[in-house]
Design a protein around this motif. Structure first.
Motif, PDB file in Angstrom:
ATOM      1  N   SER A  70      38.800  39.992  45.884  1.00  0.00           N
ATOM      2  CA  SER A  70      38.098  40.688  45.359  1.00  0.00           C
ATOM      3  C   SER A  70      37.513  41.440  44.506  1.00  0.00           C
ATOM      4  CB  SER A  70      37.623  42.279  46.772  1.00  0.00           C
ATOM      5  OG  SER A  70      38.036  43.506  46.319  1.00  0.00           O
ATOM      6  N   MET A  90      34.437  38.159  46.687  1.00  0.00           N
ATOM      7  CA  MET A  90      34.760  36.718  46.718  1.00  0.00           C
ATOM      8  C   MET A  90      35.599  36.203  46.720  1.00  0.00           C
ATOM      9  SD  MET A  90      34.520  37.521  41.793  1.00  0.00           S
ATOM     10  CE  MET A  90      35.508  38.775  42.109  1.00  0.00           C
ATOM     11  N   THR A 133      33.058  32.091  53.823  1.00  0.00           N
ATOM     12  CA  THR A 133      31.775  33.254  53.991  1.00  0.00           C
ATOM     13  C   THR A 133      30.830  32.630  53.841  1.00  0.00           C
ATOM     14  OG1 THR A 133      32.198  32.302  51.419  1.00  0.00           O
ATOM     15  CG2 THR A 133      33.193  34.285  52.122  1.00  0.00           C
ATOM     16  N   ASP A 167      31.889  36.316  39.035  1.00  0.00           N
ATOM     17  CA  ASP A 167      30.522  35.872  40.165  1.00  0.00           C
ATOM     18  C   ASP A 167      30.971  34.713  40.440  1.00  0.00           C
ATOM     19  OD1 ASP A 167      28.856  36.118  41.813  1.00  0.00           O
ATOM     20  OD2 ASP A 167      28.066  37.663  41.346  1.00  0.00           O
ATOM     21  N   SER A 194      29.165  36.685  51.372  1.00  0.00           N
ATOM     22  CA  SER A 194      28.558  36.819  49.344  1.00  0.00           C
ATOM     23  C   SER A 194      26.986  36.655  48.983  1.00  0.00           C
ATOM     24  CB  SER A 194      29.753  35.701  48.419  1.00  0.00           C
ATOM     25  OG  SER A 194      29.467  36.447  47.723  1.00  0.00           O
ATOM     26  N   ASP A 230      31.755  40.611  40.879  1.00  0.00           N
ATOM     27  CA  ASP A 230      31.467  41.135  42.572  1.00  0.00           C
ATOM     28  C   ASP A 230      31.656  41.702  43.033  1.00  0.00           C
ATOM     29  OD1 ASP A 230      29.248  39.753  44.696  1.00  0.00           O
ATOM     30  OD2 ASP A 230      30.746  37.851  44.922  1.00  0.00           O
TER      31      ASP A 230
END
Lengths: 199, 120
Positions: B59, B55, A144, B9, A177, B52
């Motif tokens: 997710s 991730m 990410t 998060d 992210s 969030d």
């Protein structure tokens, strides 16, 4: 209607030369009132939707600065006038489709005024191909890309570095992210005033 | 009204900042940096899941789906820098990143226009 050049404050300066400069020039008094601006300032102000009075060289210079930073510039300009030392600063004013770096100088003159100049020192198109080739350096161990949701800078490639990558500001990487960088955390979550009224 | 909130998060800074705001508003907040740990923490007493979207491993939407299987009344708020996911459940509330504190608080308490409009 633009104001006449304040020759009484700047008797040694060539008004025509200042008028023709490509950099943005304003003359301000100790209270921050704009006394005069050159053509480049007017054109830039109009292109960026700045208030008409400021575009034409009237009003307060500090009205164009966000409230949180206004005091910083007021103090810096006051110091320049008091010490007769030039205030200067490099700042980044990039957008997703343009990389721009400016050099700002506030020059105190003997007549207790300041000449403020904003000079564009870097103006380049983003190199999207180069950004893409660097992607691997910015990706996290899980693939990410960490991008600050406030300033749009991305983390890397050096430890603790947050870099402006135009291509990802314009078109987010598919595995982005959204995080908060340390500076934006302090500013937006601590220093910037809340807009709502306290309960 | 004090709510019990599970905040998830993968960004530690976001956990800290959002957690601090929610706690200062009088809510009870538990935090998790992964969906897997969040599922370990989740219990019937939680009123709201704030998560969030993107991730690693799982997710925010996948987490919300599993959480709702266990706790059908759980209110879900998803924080997203990507807009609203088209496949998301209708009753999920979306809050755009960068987060506006007032919008987040409104979304959590279901009070006013906290949710963002669909963008994707």
């Amino acid at each position: 209607m633009t104001r006449p050049f304040p020759r009484h404050l700047l008797p040694e300066f060539d008004a025509a030369s200042l008028e023709e400069l490509a950099s943005l020039v304003a003359v301000v008094d100790p209270a921050g009132e704009i006394l005069w601006v050159n053509g480049a300032w007017q054109r830039s102000a109009r292109a960026n939707g700045v208030r008409t009075d400021q575009a034409e060289g009237r009003g307060s210079y500090f009205d164009g600065i966000t409230p949180e930073l206004r005091e910083v510039y007021q103090a810096a300009f006051a110091k320049a006038l008091a010490t007769k030392e030039v205030f200067d600063q490099i700042y980044d004013c990039s957008s997703p489709d343009r990389r721009r770096i400016f050099h700002c100088r506030a020059l105190p003159v003997r007549t207790d005024a300041l000449i403020v100049e904003h000079a564009l020192v870097i103006d380049a198109e983003p190199d999207l191909a180069a950004d893409a080739s660097l992607a691997a350096q910015y990706l996290n161990h899980d693939g990410t890309l960490l991008q600050c949701s406030h300033c749009r800078r991305v983390r890397g490639p050096e430890p603790h570095a947050w870099s402006w990558m135009s291509s990802w500001a314009a078109h987010p990487h598919p595995r982005t992210s959204h995080v908060v960088c340390p500076l934006c955390a302090d500013y937006y979550w601590s220093y910037a005033p809340r807009r709502r009224e306290p309960r | 009204m004090s709510l019990r909130i599970l905040l998830v998060d993968d960004d530690d800074m976001t956990l800290k900042l959002v957690g601090r705001v929610l706690t200062s508003e009088g809510h009870r907040v538990e935090t998790s940096s992964s969906a897997a740990t969040a599922l370990d923490l989740l219990c019937a007493e939680h009123d709201v899941l704030v998560t969030d979207l993107v991730m690693p491993a799982m997710s925010g939407l996948e987490l919300a789906a599993v959480a709702r299987e266990r706790h059908a009344d759980l209110r879900v708020v998803v924080m997203s820098g990507h807009g609203r996911a088209a496949e998301a459940a209708e009753d999920i509330t979306w809050v755009d990143k960068p987060i506006e504190i007032d919008r987040l608080l409104a979304a959590i308490t279901n009070d006013g226009p906290g949710a963002s409009e669909p963008t994707a």
